[in-house]
Write a protein that holds these residues in place. Structure first.
Motif, mmCIF file in Angstrom:
data_model
loop_
_atom_site.group_PDB
_atom_site.id
_atom_site.type_symbol
_atom_site.label_atom_id
_atom_site.label_comp_id
_atom_site.label_asym_id
_atom_site.label_seq_id
_atom_site.Cartn_x
_atom_site.Cartn_y
_atom_site.Cartn_z
ATOM 1 N N LEU A 61 -39.823 -38.594 -29.931
ATOM 2 C CA LEU A 61 -39.637 -38.051 -31.272
ATOM 3 C C LEU A 61 -40.010 -39.100 -32.322
ATOM 4 O O LEU A 61 -39.640 -40.274 -32.204
ATOM 5 C CB LEU A 61 -38.163 -37.635 -31.445
ATOM 6 N N LYS A 62 -40.722 -38.647 -33.341
ATOM 7 C CA LYS A 62 -41.131 -39.572 -34.404
ATOM 8 C C LYS A 62 -39.896 -40.162 -35.094
ATOM 9 O O LYS A 62 -38.979 -39.425 -35.448
ATOM 10 C CB LYS A 62 -41.991 -38.832 -35.423
ATOM 11 N N TYR B 118 -30.052 -38.943 -38.979
ATOM 12 C CA TYR B 118 -30.497 -37.559 -38.769
ATOM 13 C C TYR B 118 -31.458 -37.500 -37.583
ATOM 14 O O TYR B 118 -31.337 -36.652 -36.696
ATOM 15 C CB TYR B 118 -31.189 -37.024 -40.019
ATOM 16 N N ILE B 119 -32.427 -38.417 -37.583
ATOM 17 C CA ILE B 119 -33.409 -38.422 -36.481
ATOM 18 C C ILE B 119 -32.719 -38.808 -35.179
ATOM 19 O O ILE B 119 -32.986 -38.226 -34.121
ATOM 20 C CB ILE B 119 -34.574 -39.393 -36.808
ATOM 21 N N ASP C 15 -31.101 -35.796 -33.897
ATOM 22 C CA ASP C 15 -32.122 -34.878 -33.370
ATOM 23 C C ASP C 15 -32.503 -35.302 -31.956
ATOM 24 O O ASP C 15 -32.621 -34.476 -31.045
ATOM 25 C CB ASP C 15 -33.396 -34.930 -34.228
ATOM 26 N N LEU D 130 -32.243 -33.871 -27.686
ATOM 27 C CA LEU D 130 -33.379 -33.712 -26.766
ATOM 28 C C LEU D 130 -33.147 -34.387 -25.422
ATOM 29 O O LEU D 130 -33.960 -34.272 -24.507
ATOM 30 C CB LEU D 130 -34.655 -34.286 -27.410
ATOM 31 N N MET E 173 -36.592 -28.016 -33.257
ATOM 32 C CA MET E 173 -35.894 -29.256 -32.936
ATOM 33 C C MET E 173 -36.721 -30.485 -33.314
ATOM 34 O O MET E 173 -36.239 -31.591 -33.385
ATOM 35 C CB MET E 173 -35.587 -29.267 -31.422
ATOM 36 N N ASN F 298 -38.922 -32.944 -35.761
ATOM 37 C CA ASN F 298 -38.965 -33.201 -37.199
ATOM 38 C C ASN F 298 -40.312 -33.784 -37.588
ATOM 39 O O ASN F 298 -40.431 -34.497 -38.558
ATOM 40 C CB ASN F 298 -37.822 -34.136 -37.616
ATOM 41 N N GLU F 299 -41.330 -33.532 -36.762
ATOM 42 C CA GLU F 299 -42.657 -34.086 -37.040
ATOM 43 C C GLU F 299 -43.067 -33.847 -38.487
ATOM 44 O O GLU F 299 -43.594 -34.715 -39.141
ATOM 45 C CB GLU F 299 -43.694 -33.449 -36.094
ATOM 46 N N GLN G 119 -40.987 -32.627 -41.270
ATOM 47 C CA GLN G 119 -39.859 -32.188 -42.071
ATOM 48 C C GLN G 119 -40.326 -32.120 -43.526
ATOM 49 O O GLN G 119 -40.795 -33.103 -44.080
ATOM 50 C CB GLN G 119 -38.694 -33.186 -41.961
ATOM 51 N N ARG H 117 -32.114 -30.691 -45.320
ATOM 52 C CA ARG H 117 -30.860 -30.778 -44.577
ATOM 53 C C ARG H 117 -30.002 -31.968 -44.992
ATOM 54 O O ARG H 117 -28.911 -32.152 -44.465
ATOM 55 C CB ARG H 117 -31.160 -30.883 -43.091
ATOM 56 N N MET H 118 -30.498 -32.821 -45.874
ATOM 57 C CA MET H 118 -29.718 -34.014 -46.209
ATOM 58 C C MET H 118 -28.431 -33.637 -46.939
ATOM 59 O O MET H 118 -28.451 -32.882 -47.910
ATOM 60 C CB MET H 118 -30.526 -34.980 -47.053
ATOM 61 N N LEU H 119 -27.336 -34.185 -46.457
ATOM 62 C CA LEU H 119 -26.055 -33.926 -47.107
ATOM 63 C C LEU H 119 -25.994 -34.656 -48.440
ATOM 64 O O LEU H 119 -26.516 -35.770 -48.577
ATOM 65 C CB LEU H 119 -24.906 -34.394 -46.215
#
Lengths: 802, 168
Positions: free
Chosen positions: A63-64, A116-117, A120, A124, B1, B3-4, B6, B27-29
């Motif tokens: 994931l990036k 956040y990432i 995520d 996975l 799923m 976030n490539e 976002q 989505r940032m709080l």
């Protein structure tokens, strides 16, 4: 002496910590933002007990923004297992491998550009588990075999078993006129600080040096253990002190969060922040407390005097055994409470189950012992037909028995239990509590309960191993240090080495230093220094900090004042014994008009070395002194443990009187009045002492009425949110009426006793007795907590079959 | 799923009287935006599920859990955080001072949220009774104090505000 009375010991000096905390400028761990900082998140086990067959991290790693994904096996090559106090050790890794032993246990960690990432990526990760039999019932754990054994190397789920007796136990019971027997179930609760566990680490690959910021404590004591685990040494680690958003004991054994941040920072070459979310804190934070079953027997002679106590205890430690039997050593410090009971038997079994493991929580097992003993006294009163208050008075240790040696060998320094009880009864009278009608409102009934308990304080470390026959690491040091420097202008710098975790260390240091040097507190700056300061600090734990800090400040200031006096006398041209230091100046005894003020003395000490005798170290440049205060009275146990030694000898006392109101239809209840009188020895700052007592009572109300970690049969923690776990709100906590008695400790500086845990050491038995009183007509006897509406309903329906 | 890609959104809002802007994922709080992007770390995050109240801020004068609000929802709004409570000369405001005077904080982690809840209450109902205050702060957990001194501080402040109103 005018300054002393205004600002010194006994004054409600305003808190030093407040300004930054009120203005949003606190220094909490998560507030720190470092350049290039990465963020960690963890994959927690969904199963309570399972073999880890396979972990696929490829999708997560791809994931990036992901900087690294690590399994337990990956990390096992670069770090050792977590510290433990247990003999033999129950091995625990920061990230588990081969087997997951409780829900939420870390199985893998991800580091990414943002949290956040990272989360995520956690989603996975694919793990194949092979589920194993789940053990959640401690009584079943005793008998577990095969795959239900969590740590196969132990052969069973029993990790400790011991039986000790002190004094004439057999004689007490064989000759008793009356024996009271009861069983109790103590609920698994936890400190639940508003701030979860958090750490940031920054590893410098060039120098090999770690910097760690975490809401842990006792950095100077735990730091070297961490260094070893990380395969380095303390010359390559700096632990910084941060503000801590509440600990209540739990963060004293906060290990895996800072260790993970450190190892991950080294692995990815960037600063790493790891902050638990609330669910992680509750399932995997190692932050649960005592979870016990008791069988208790109290022997009473024909004069209604207690002669012996037998306690058979089974404790559900959770999946690991980090704190060993510390919370039982703790309970043994005052197992016989404020009463003269000459014989004690303690039969202990500790088991591991598929729950998160235990940590210290305000009371550290002492509160459980207090609950059981006070409940036994109430049961005895009922069976003997004696008023519970009179039975307590009859059995109290008398004032002329102090210092009193308990059957296990611990010492109680001082006390006046009758005076505390009288003060509480009088306060309750003054507030018309005794006159409250049983049915004040329709459909409601009220009950009044009372408890008289001891409050052992000033931790020594032997409690963690004194039940082990052959401990691996029999630690006996519990030092506290300060360094006091007087600047050239007479103002003062006090370095302390412990965090603010809800107590008031900076205020205490300023107040006690002002008292001792007799100068205004505005002249004093207090700085919290991490391990780079090089001095030992056990920090806040076991209601020790203020008493021990005071000892350290007294030691440093005594050394300073000797030098101040010598310099001042030299400047005044008189002999040392012809001068006196008071109120910030050295004065000639013979002529009070001849004086030299502290700023002038300090300037001379800093800048005019050649004015003073050259070979006398008293006059060396600068006024800096440090002092490390060791426990004032602790001793080691004997090899055979027939004498556990002196390990918690600074002993306060409290009497609590609680009033609960119960709704007869719903069995929901609330605490409507509360009186507490405490003897915490000499009080340094009355307002802060009151704050500690109120906070402890509020947590006690939580334990008695609302809180419990609930696991289902599959080992799922079913209330792992603050919406489901009942931390009391303002609606559940009444205003409290407080009173004080002061019997100074003969062992500590100024006679201070600890008071950080007292509220929670006393509240639960008083509240339990109040429920009994509310349903006296049904013969209710509370032997388990919390008294939630359903628990009370169950109890009542057992008493009155429908 | 993944976030490539976002998507991000630009937002502008007023924080403690200053116009501020940022570019955020939807989505940032809001709590994270305030703490990390604006670096106003006085707003604390205790549970991230809207129960503890440590992250309470005011949006257009109304108390809100910033951990249950997305940053994009605050577009164009007037936000107040604990950092905005200080007096112009940098001194503690009377409410903050009352918290200190009454020892209404110990660890201080819940305090910013409680100050914001109290600010909202005192603006609308300075004459709130102790029971009203107890009710108003029941959405803010404090694990240290037992709440009594917090109620004392807010009640004391309300009493003083009411007296000022009457004399004005």
């Amino acid at each position: 002496m005018t300054i002393e009375t205004k600002i010194g010991i006994g004054a409600s000096m305003p808190r030093r910590e407040d300004a930054r905390l009120l203005s949003g400028r606190g220094r909490f761990t998560d507030d720190l933002l470092l350049p290039r900082m990465a963020h960690a998140a963890m994959f927690g086990s969904p199963h309570a007990h399972a073999r880890i067959v396979r972990i696929d991290t490829a999708a997560a790693a791809a994931l990036k923004g992901v900087l690294g994904v690590f399994t337990g096996k990956d990390l096992a090559g670069v770090m050792g297992p977590m510290p433990t106090l247990a003999t033999p050790p129950v091995v625990q890794h920061c990230v588990a491998f081969e087997r997951a032993r409780h829900v939420g246990e870390p199985i893998a960690v991800v580091v990414a550009e943002s949290r956040y990432i990272a989360e995520d990526a956690v989603a996975l990760i694919e793990v194949e588990f092979e589920e194993l039999p789940v053990v959640v019932d401690p009584e079943a754990a005793v008998k577990s075999t095969g795959n239900a054994v969590l740590h196969p190397e132990f052969g069973s789920n029993i990790v400790h078993q011991s039986r000790h007796a002190w004094g004439p136990v057999e004689e007490a019971f064989s000759q008793a006129a009356h024996v009271v027997c009861r069983e109790f179930r103590w609920p698994r609760v936890g400190p639940q600080p508003l701030e979860t566990c958090a750490a940031i680490a920054d590893y410098d690959a060039i120098t090999g040096h770690f910097q760690v910021w975490a809401n842990m404590s006792q950095q100077s004591v735990i730091g070297p253990k961490f260094a070893k685990i990380l395969h380095t040494d303390m010359a390559h680690m700096t632990f910084h002190i941060r503000d801590v958003g509440g600990s209540f004991g739990g963060k004293a054994t906060l290990y895996h969060v800072p260790l993970l941040a450190a190892v991950l920072s080294r692995e990815i070459g960037r600063p790493v922040k790891f902050v638990e979310d609330r669910a992680e804190h509750m399932t995997a934070g190692n932050q649960h407390a005592s979870d016990r079953l008791y069988k208790a027997e109290l022997a009473i002679n024909a004069e209604n005097r207690f002669t012996g106590l037998r306690l058979r205890v089974l404790d559900d430690m959770g999946a690991y055994f980090l704190i060993a039997t510390g919370a039982h050593g703790n309970a043994l410090a005052q197992a016989t409470g404020p009463y003269q009971i000459d014989a004690l038997e303690y039969d202990l079994t500790c088991v591991v189950t598929n729950k998160t493991q235990q940590a210290p929580y305000r009371g550290f097992g002492g509160e459980v012992g207090n609950f059981v003993l006070e409940r036994m006294v109430d049961a005895a009163a009922a069976e003997l037909g004696v008023h519970p208050v009179e039975l307590r008075r009859r059995n109290f240790i008398a004032n002329d028995q102090f210092p009193y040696r308990t059957p296990v060998g611990n010492l109680y320094d001082s006390g006046d239990y009758t005076r505390v009880l009288d003060a509480a009864m009088a306060l309750a009278d003054e507030h018309k509590i005794w006159d409250m009608p049983k049915h004040a409102a329709p459909g409601k009934r009220i009950g009044i309960g009372l408890a008289t308990v001891n409050e052992r304080s000033v931790l020594s470390m032997t409690e963690f191993w004194l039940l082990d026959a052959d401990p691996i690491f029999p630690q006996s040091s519990s030092p506290e240090s300060v360094q006091v420097s007087i600047h050239a202008d007479g103002t003062v710098n006090v370095s302390i080495f412990a965090p603010h975790w809800g107590n008031s260390p900076e205020t205490m240091a300023a107040q006690i230093t002002a008292h001792e040097l007799m100068i205004p507190p505005e002249w004093i700056r207090v700085v919290q220094v991490g391990t780079d300061g090089g001095m030992l600090s056990k920090g806040p734990a076991g209601s020790r900090y203020t008493a021990m800090l005071a000892g350290a400040i007294l030691g440093a200031c005594t050394k300073l004042k000797q030098r101040i006096l010598a310099i001042g006398a030299h400047r005044l041209g008189v002999l040392i014994d012809e001068a006196v230091y008071a109120d910030g100046q050295v004065t000639c005894k013979a002529d009070s008009s001849r004086a030299i003020a502290l700023p002038d003395i300090a300037r001379a000490s800093h800048s005019h070395r050649l004015d003073f005798p050259g070979d006398d170290q008293t006059f060396r440049s600068g006024l800096t002194e440090s002092f490390t205060c060791d426990h004032p009275r602790a001793t080691l146990p004997t090899q055979d443990r027939t004498d556990l030694g002196v390990f918690y000898p600074i002993v306060g006392h409290a009497c609590h009187i609680a009033v609960v109101e119960v709704d007869e239809a719903t069995q929901s209840s609330r605490v409507i009045r509360y009186v507490a009188v405490h003897d915490a020895g000499t009080i340094v700052n009355p307002r802060l002492v009151d704050g500690q007592i109120r906070g402890g009572i509020a947590q006690g109300i939580g334990t008695a009425l609302y809180e419990q970690y609930l696991y289902d049969d599959e080992g799922q923690l079913v209330n792992a949110t603050l919406a489901d776990y009942g931390v009391p709100t303002s609606e559940e906590i009444p205003d409290m009426i407080l009173g004080h008695v002061e019997t100074p400790s003969p062992f500590t500086a100024y006679g201070i006793k600890g008071c950080g845990e007292g509220g929670r050491l006393a509240a639960m038995p008083a509240l339990a007795a109040a429920f009994d009183d509310a349903y006296r007509d049904s013969n209710l006897y509370v032997d388990r907590l919390p008294m939630t509406p359903s628990a009370l309903h169950t109890k009542l329906s057992q008493l009155k079959p429908v | 799923m993944t976030n490539e890609k976002q998507e991000t959104t630009a937002i502008t809002l007023t924080v403690n009287g200053e116009t501020m802007s940022g570019v955020v994922e939807p989505r940032m709080l809001l709590s994270d935006f305030i703490r990390q992007d604006l670096q106003l770390t006085g707003t604390h995050v205790g549970c991230e599920h809207g129960v503890c109240g440590a992250c309470t801020i005011l949006i257009d004068g109304v108390s809100v859990r910033s951990c249950l609000t997305f940053a994009v929802q605050a577009e164009g709004c007037r936000i107040e955080t604990v950092e905005g409570l200080l007096e112009r000369d940098g001194k503690l405001s009377p409410l903050q001072q009352a918290f200190s005077d009454h020892h209404a904080l110990q660890c201080g982690f819940c305090t910013p949220g409680l100050l914001m809840t109290a600010t909202e209450l005192l603006r609308t109902r300075p004459g709130a009774s102790r029971d009203d205050i107890r009710d108003a702060i029941s959405g803010n957990l404090c694990r240290c104090t037992g709440y009594q001194t917090i109620i004392d501080a807010i009640f004391d402040m309300g009493t003083r505000l009411l007296a000022e109103e009457k004399s004005a």
